[in-house]
Design an enzyme around this catalytic site. Structure first.
Site, PDB file in Angstrom:
ATOM      1  N   GLY A  14       0.822  -1.208   0.000  1.00  0.00           N
ATOM      2  CA  GLY A  14       0.000   0.000   0.000  1.00  0.00           C
ATOM      3  C   GLY A  14       0.849   1.247   0.000  1.00  0.00           C
ATOM      4  O   GLY A  14       0.518   2.228   0.663  1.00  0.00           O
ATOM      5  N   ARG A  17       0.060   5.660  -1.770  1.00  0.00           N
ATOM      6  CA  ARG A  17      -0.628   6.846  -1.275  1.00  0.00           C
ATOM      7  C   ARG A  17      -0.566   6.916   0.242  1.00  0.00           C
ATOM      8  O   ARG A  17      -0.214   5.950   0.911  1.00  0.00           O
ATOM      9  CB  ARG A  17      -2.106   6.819  -1.707  1.00  0.00           C
ATOM     10  CG  ARG A  17      -2.327   6.909  -3.196  1.00  0.00           C
ATOM     11  CD  ARG A  17      -3.803   6.866  -3.548  1.00  0.00           C
ATOM     12  NE  ARG A  17      -4.390   5.565  -3.264  1.00  0.00           N
ATOM     13  CZ  ARG A  17      -5.655   5.234  -3.532  1.00  0.00           C
ATOM     14  NH1 ARG A  17      -6.459   6.140  -4.069  1.00  0.00           N
ATOM     15  NH2 ARG A  17      -6.119   4.038  -3.251  1.00  0.00           N
ATOM     16  N   VAL A  66      -2.466  -7.916  -1.970  1.00  0.00           N
ATOM     17  CA  VAL A  66      -1.830  -8.679  -0.895  1.00  0.00           C
ATOM     18  C   VAL A  66      -2.767  -9.709  -0.274  1.00  0.00           C
ATOM     19  O   VAL A  66      -2.310 -10.586   0.474  1.00  0.00           O
ATOM     20  CB  VAL A  66      -1.264  -7.743   0.199  1.00  0.00           C
ATOM     21  CG1 VAL A  66      -0.061  -6.992  -0.335  1.00  0.00           C
ATOM     22  CG2 VAL A  66      -2.328  -6.780   0.723  1.00  0.00           C
ATOM     23  N   ASN A  92       1.212  -2.374   5.310  1.00  0.00           N
ATOM     24  CA  ASN A  92       0.425  -1.158   5.467  1.00  0.00           C
ATOM     25  C   ASN A  92      -0.880  -1.175   4.669  1.00  0.00           C
ATOM     26  O   ASN A  92      -1.800  -0.436   4.999  1.00  0.00           O
ATOM     27  CB  ASN A  92       1.279   0.043   5.038  1.00  0.00           C
ATOM     28  CG  ASN A  92       0.483   1.305   4.869  1.00  0.00           C
ATOM     29  OD1 ASN A  92       0.072   1.943   5.837  1.00  0.00           O
ATOM     30  ND2 ASN A  92       0.240   1.692   3.612  1.00  0.00           N
ATOM     31  N   TYR A 158     -13.224  -2.583  11.076  1.00  0.00           N
ATOM     32  CA  TYR A 158     -11.817  -2.181  10.994  1.00  0.00           C
ATOM     33  C   TYR A 158     -11.007  -2.804  12.125  1.00  0.00           C
ATOM     34  O   TYR A 158      -9.922  -3.356  11.915  1.00  0.00           O
ATOM     35  CB  TYR A 158     -11.750  -0.661  11.068  1.00  0.00           C
ATOM     36  CG  TYR A 158     -10.369  -0.050  11.011  1.00  0.00           C
ATOM     37  CD1 TYR A 158      -9.592  -0.149   9.864  1.00  0.00           C
ATOM     38  CD2 TYR A 158      -9.875   0.661  12.096  1.00  0.00           C
ATOM     39  CE1 TYR A 158      -8.335   0.447   9.804  1.00  0.00           C
ATOM     40  CE2 TYR A 158      -8.623   1.261  12.046  1.00  0.00           C
ATOM     41  CZ  TYR A 158      -7.858   1.142  10.901  1.00  0.00           C
ATOM     42  OH  TYR A 158      -6.612   1.729  10.849  1.00  0.00           O
ATOM     43  N   LYS A 162      -7.687  -5.237  12.322  1.00  0.00           N
ATOM     44  CA  LYS A 162      -6.468  -4.772  12.982  1.00  0.00           C
ATOM     45  C   LYS A 162      -6.172  -5.579  14.249  1.00  0.00           C
ATOM     46  O   LYS A 162      -5.005  -5.815  14.595  1.00  0.00           O
ATOM     47  CB  LYS A 162      -6.569  -3.283  13.310  1.00  0.00           C
ATOM     48  CG  LYS A 162      -6.536  -2.377  12.083  1.00  0.00           C
ATOM     49  CD  LYS A 162      -5.247  -2.539  11.289  1.00  0.00           C
ATOM     50  CE  LYS A 162      -5.144  -1.541  10.149  1.00  0.00           C
ATOM     51  NZ  LYS A 162      -3.897  -1.686   9.369  1.00  0.00           N
TER      52      LYS A 162
END
Length: 253
Positions: A14, A17, A66, A92, A158, A162
């Protein structure tokens, strides 16, 4: 002046950006050649790779989703062919819907976050481990989040991904340690990237709530990654480093 990462090679997933792009730039300033991974943002990734090359190191933009093990293995093979080794991996990459109430988030949204947090992390680490082991060790840095400590509402999908990344990081720090491979985590707060207006009332107000009284930049995430990549962190593994201007400290995490 000696640079912390002179002669090293790292893959940044990633990297086209946002935080990923600034991680690439910071690693390059410390002498590290960088593979800028991207899924679909080819033009942006090539621009970052060109910027990195101007800093006196080699750089290459390589496509791979990925979440796809085969694509990751191809990217790693190409990296070894072009650079001869892999010293570091920065996980990332993430995309898709991350925020929303439980009733709003779909099964596909949850699965996507788990795919990035768990499957992508495992895919990349599996792929780089043989090369790192053969070379006597390596550095893996997984980008997690301060929200994992805070349990903020509306972030369940999210944080599911994580949270998986945190657990995998801690387990693999133990498993890969005998190979000389460290696995550490950097937990960003709300950082300034190209999509953040630092002059907005929201940004200014947020900065004033932090102990350091300013809004952090994405380059500061790159600095933390450079530390974990360097010999300065040679005896550090399984660590969770909040780069938040002190916000996590305020809640006792």
């Amino acid at each position: 002046m000696n640079r912390l990462l002179e002669g090293q090679v790292a893959i940044v997933t990633g990297g086209a950006r946002g935080i990923g792009a600034d991680i690439c730039r910071v690693l390059a300033t410390q002498g590290c050649s960088v593979v800028v991974n991207y899924a679909s943002s080819k033009a942006e990734a090539e621009t970052v790779a060109e910027e990195v090359s101007l800093l006196g190191v080699r750089s290459l933009a390589l496509q791979a989703d990925v979440r796809n093990r085969g694509e990751v293995e191809s990217m790693v093979s190409r990296t070894i062919k072009e650079f001869g080794k892999i010293d570091g991996l920065i996980n990332n990459a993430i995309s898709g819907r991350q925020h929303g109430l439980l009733e709003e988030i779909t099964d596909a949204d949850f699965q996507n976050m788990l795919d990035f947090g768990a499957h992508a992390t495992v895919n990349t680490i599996r792929a780089v481990r043989p090369s790192m082991k053969e070379n006597g060790g390596g550095r893996i840095v997984n980008i997690v989040t301060e929200l994992w400590n805070m349990g903020s509402g509306s972030w369940a999908a999210y944080l599911g991904g994580k949270g998986a990344m945190v657990g995998i990081s801690r387990a693999l720090a133990n498993e890969l340690g005998p190979d000389g491979i460290t696995v550490n985590m950097v937990a960003p707060g709300w950082m300034v990237t190209e999509t953040v207006d630092v002059t907005s009332d929201g940004s200014i107000g947020f900065g004033k709530t932090l102990p350091l009284r300013r809004h952090g930049s994405a380059r500061e995430i790159g600095n933390a990654c450079a530390f974990f990549m360097s010999d300065l962190a040679g005896y550090v593994t399984g660590a969770y480093l909040p780069v938040t201007g002190g916000r996590v400290t305020q809640i006792g995490a």
